[in-house]
Scaffold this motif. Structure first.
Motif: not given
Length: 140
Positions: A58-60, A62
């Motif tokens: 999920k972090t990447c 974005e």
């Protein structure tokens, strides 16, 4: 199409060895086919290496345009790396079906995301395609 005699001469002069165990005879032996699986490696995000899944975390998601990216094997996987190198740079077409089989066996693990998706390849430069005689990414 090469004759059987031609194939025998090539195999005698340039024997094939299994990329995993080194057994002479083929680029991928039956023993390795029965026992080896790429899924034995840890699952992680292709960008940051965070463990826990084969898709983009999920972090990447974005930060990159490839959300939901599924990874077949990490770049550090030496067996996959050697097989692809032999296929691409030595032109050994017997590697293609082996890689296809690996992907089919892993299809549930690397399946597409739930949303609509597109599978495509980055085309090989025309000069390299002529030199190799095929585009391995297009084939896959």
């Amino acid at each position: 199409m090469e004759s059987k005699f031609g194939e025998l001469v090539v195999e005698t002069l340039f024997p094939r060895f299994c990329v995993r165990c080194g057994m002479e005879g083929s680029v991928w032996c039956e023993v390795c086919d029965d026992t080896w699986s790429v899924s034995s490696f840890f699952s992680s995000c292709a960008f940051c290496g965070q463990r826990g899944g084969d898709r983009t975390c999920k972090t990447c998601e974005e930060q990159v345009f490839l959300d939901g990216l599924s990874v077949f094997a990490p770049y550090s996987n030496q067996v996959v790396k050697r097989m692809i190198n032999i296929w691409k740079f030595s032109g050994d077409r017997s590697c293609g079906p082996v890689i296809d089989k690996w992907i089919q066996r892993s299809s549930l693990r690397i399946g597409p995301p739930a949303a609509a998706y597109t599978v495509t390849h980055v085309p090989l430069h025309l000069k390299k395609r002529r030199m190799r005689g095929f585009d391995q990414a297009e084939r896959l």
